[in-house]
Design an enzyme around this catalytic site. Structure first.
Site, PDB file in Angstrom:
ATOM      1  N   LYS A  76      46.639  30.213  31.654  1.00 47.48           N
ATOM      2  CA  LYS A  76      46.900  31.647  31.183  1.00 47.48           C
ATOM      3  C   LYS A  76      48.071  32.179  32.188  1.00 47.48           C
ATOM      4  O   LYS A  76      48.048  31.652  33.443  1.00 47.48           O
ATOM      5  CB  LYS A  76      45.660  32.221  31.700  1.00 47.48           C
ATOM      6  CG  LYS A  76      45.677  33.835  31.400  1.00 47.48           C
ATOM      7  CD  LYS A  76      44.199  34.395  31.548  1.00 47.48           C
ATOM      8  CE  LYS A  76      44.306  35.762  31.169  1.00 47.48           C
ATOM      9  NZ  LYS A  76      42.863  36.384  31.359  1.00 47.48           N
ATOM     10  N   SER A 151      41.172  39.190  27.642  1.00 44.71           N
ATOM     11  CA  SER A 151      42.515  39.048  27.639  1.00 44.71           C
ATOM     12  C   SER A 151      43.141  37.842  27.700  1.00 44.71           C
ATOM     13  O   SER A 151      44.268  37.643  27.466  1.00 44.71           O
ATOM     14  CB  SER A 151      42.981  39.672  29.110  1.00 44.71           C
ATOM     15  OG  SER A 151      42.566  38.800  30.142  1.00 44.71           O
ATOM     16  N   SER A 175      36.795  38.290  29.854  1.00 41.18           N
ATOM     17  CA  SER A 175      37.956  37.600  29.176  1.00 41.18           C
ATOM     18  C   SER A 175      38.002  36.038  29.013  1.00 41.18           C
ATOM     19  O   SER A 175      39.026  35.713  28.356  1.00 41.18           O
ATOM     20  CB  SER A 175      39.244  38.217  30.019  1.00 41.18           C
ATOM     21  OG  SER A 175      39.604  39.516  29.819  1.00 41.18           O
TER      22      SER A 175
HETATM   23  N1  GLN Z   1      38.049  43.943  28.393  1.00 40.91           N
HETATM   24  C1  GLN Z   1      37.961  44.122  29.845  1.00 40.91           C
HETATM   25  C2  GLN Z   1      38.960  44.891  30.400  1.00 40.91           C
HETATM   26  O1  GLN Z   1      39.854  45.395  29.515  1.00 40.91           O
HETATM   27  C3  GLN Z   1      37.946  42.921  30.693  1.00 40.91           C
HETATM   28  C4  GLN Z   1      39.177  42.194  30.794  1.00 40.91           C
HETATM   29  C5  GLN Z   1      39.109  40.818  31.660  1.00 40.91           C
HETATM   30  O2  GLN Z   1      37.986  40.267  31.852  1.00 40.91           O
HETATM   31  N2  GLN Z   1      40.353  40.640  32.226  1.00 40.91           N
HETATM   32  O3  GLN Z   1      39.061  45.476  31.341  1.00 40.91           O
END
Ligand code: GLN
Length: 483
Positions: A76, A151, A175
């Site tokens: 990532k 994400s 995410s």
């Molecule tokens: N959807 C969550 C957010 O937008 C989690 C994102 C993540 O785990 N990086 O904060």
């Protein structure tokens, strides 16, 4: 060749059926051919990959072995990679080449993994759809009109489309698990402190945790083995021995106590997903598990608490991007204030700016007690709920998401609607617990995930349950059409 899992690749390399270099070439060609449909990579690292593959082949020729030696993966794009762009999905870091490798990157490279590239992601890991990336949205290989989740959407789409067997990802509020659910993968968020955050660009430091995304629990065990462990460079890393995750996959589930929280089955859950979750419970019962209803009474407060704490930490973490030391700098600043304002205004996208504003507000004098402190108190209540539940059960089971992957753009005008989709995943981050999502069926041709949570450092238990489930189901073997 591209259908092979990490475990199959390790056997093939050990048996000399093919070399890592051959496999790497096949996958790089596949990425070049198919990724334009998905946009799952921000950068490809062909040269590095071919060099690492040749080095891995040479190590094997000298008699070395290891499940990751010669295994192709991707990172990532928030894991720092020395000399390679590390963008975090943001214009702010479009020109940033990391001066060092993240601990996770260094550990996997030392184990012989081959890095094919850096995967697309929501900007600074903020999002659940991979639509906020400066490099464009990622598409879901199961239906190109739908989001892959976020994400870590790039890692998920690439693995689901068989562009590579596994990838690293991070989970601040879901995410890893949510994109795993949306793309029919297995994804594991480890216990907070299990995997080093050193060199992982921070979103919300008390919640962020790196982990594996792969097609099977068996492969998550292999990748986690390479990622986990104490790191003195990360002050929140925990010095706890790392068990052999692959050795524990075949434990019996006889007598395993599974807790199903009654709060999970509320009106917001798609009833078709609820049905698939009940099916997965029945499968595990057949394998010897005992199911019990439990309660997590403070779950309803978790989303508001998370969406105060995560932006608060983000506003602090992202203050370092000021146009002076890192990344984007505006043209011809008139003075220091103008430099800050325009560099940040131009470098950050709308969702990131929204969260910086929410976070700075929640931390400001006068509002700190009302928002941030209160959210921290809720965080403790959420953790206490889990501690009480784990006195009675070994794992907690439920849906990973209330709905399957939505259409691209569907939640553009309503960010809170997207935040609500995190209801099942964020509690594990607030409490620091490990969680896993695994394939449990399909709704309208789109994958559905079932989530398992366990007490601290029980990643091995989650992988064991998931592996046994995958020996008796075939959801995880389904392949998206066209890939
Ligand atoms: N959807 C969550 C957010 O937008 C989690 C994102 C993540 O785990 N990086 O904060």
């Amino acid at each position: 060749m591209h259908h092979m899992t990490l475990a199959e690749i390790a056997r093939g390399l050990a048996d000399k059926q093919f070399s890592s270099e051959e496999l790497t070439k096949v996958l790089l060609a596949r990425i070049a051919q198919l990724d334009p449909q998905l946009n799952s990579f921000i950068s490809l690292t062909e040269e590095l990959a071919l060099n690492q593959a040749a080095a891995a082949d040479a190590r094997r020729a000298k008699g070395e072995s290891g499940a990751l030696l010669g295994a192709p993966i991707a990172h990532k794009d928030l894991f720092c990679t020395q000399g390679i762009r590390t963008s975090c999905g943001s214009k702010m870091l479009d020109n940033f080449k990391a001066p060092y490798d993240a601990t996770v990157v260094a550990k996997l490279a030392a184990a012989g993994a081959v890095t094919l590239g850096k995967t697309n992601m929501d900007e600074f890991a903020m999002g659940s759809a991979n639509e906020s990336s400066y490099y464009g949205a990622v598409k879901n290989p199961w239906n190109l009109a739908h989001v892959p989740g976020g994400s870590s959407g790039g890692s998920a789409a690439a693995v689901a489309a068989r562009l590579l067997p596994a990838a690293t990802a991070t989970d601040t509020g879901g995410s890893i698990r949510q994109p795993a659910a949306f793309t029919n993968l297995t994804g594991l968020k480890p216990t907070y402190g299990r995997v080093s955050r050193w060199g992982m660009i921070a979103y919300a430091s008390s919640l962020d945790q790196g982990g594996p995304l792969a097609r099977t629990a068996e492969d998550c065990a292999i990748l986690l083995q390479g990622m986990a462990g104490f790191d003195p460079n990360d002050s929140t890393s925990i010095d706890e021995p790392v068990p052999d995750y692959s050795a524990n996959l075949n434990g019996s589930l006889q007598g395993l106590r599974i807790g199903v929280p009654k709060e999970y089955f509320s009106a917001g859950l798609d009833p078709r997903i609820a049905e698939l979750i009940h099916d997965s419970v029945k499968t595990l019962e057949k394998l010897g598990a005992v199911v019990k209803q439990i309660s997590l009474p403070n779950m309803q407060h978790a989303i508001p608490a998370y969406y105060v704490i995560a932006p608060a930490e983000a506003s602090s973490n992202l203050s370092r991007f000021d146009g002076v030391r890192f990344g984007h700098r505006c043209e011809n600043p008139e003075n220091l204030m103008d430099l800050y304002k325009r560099s940040r205004g131009e470098g950050f996208g709308v969702e990131v700016q929204r969260r910086i504003m929410v976070g700075a507000y929640a931390l400001s004098a006068g509002y700190y007690d009302a928002y941030y402190l209160k959210a921290q108190k809720i965080r403790r209540l959420v953790k206490n709920d889990f501690m009480a539940a784990f006195n009675e059960v070994d794992v907690i089971l439920g849906p990973t998401t209330p709905n399957p992957a939505w259409k691209l753009g569907a939640k553009d005008s309503d960010p809170v609607a997207a935040y609500l989709e995190d209801v099942y995943t964020i509690t594990a981050n607030l409490a620091g617990l490990p969680g896993l999502s695994m394939p449990a069926g399909f709704v309208d041709g789109l994958p559905v995930g079932v989530q398992l949570l366990a007490p601290y450092f029980q990643e091995g238990r989650l992988l064991n349950v998931a592996h046994q489930y995958q020996l008796h189901t075939d959801w995880h073997t389904r392949t998206p059409q066209g890939f």
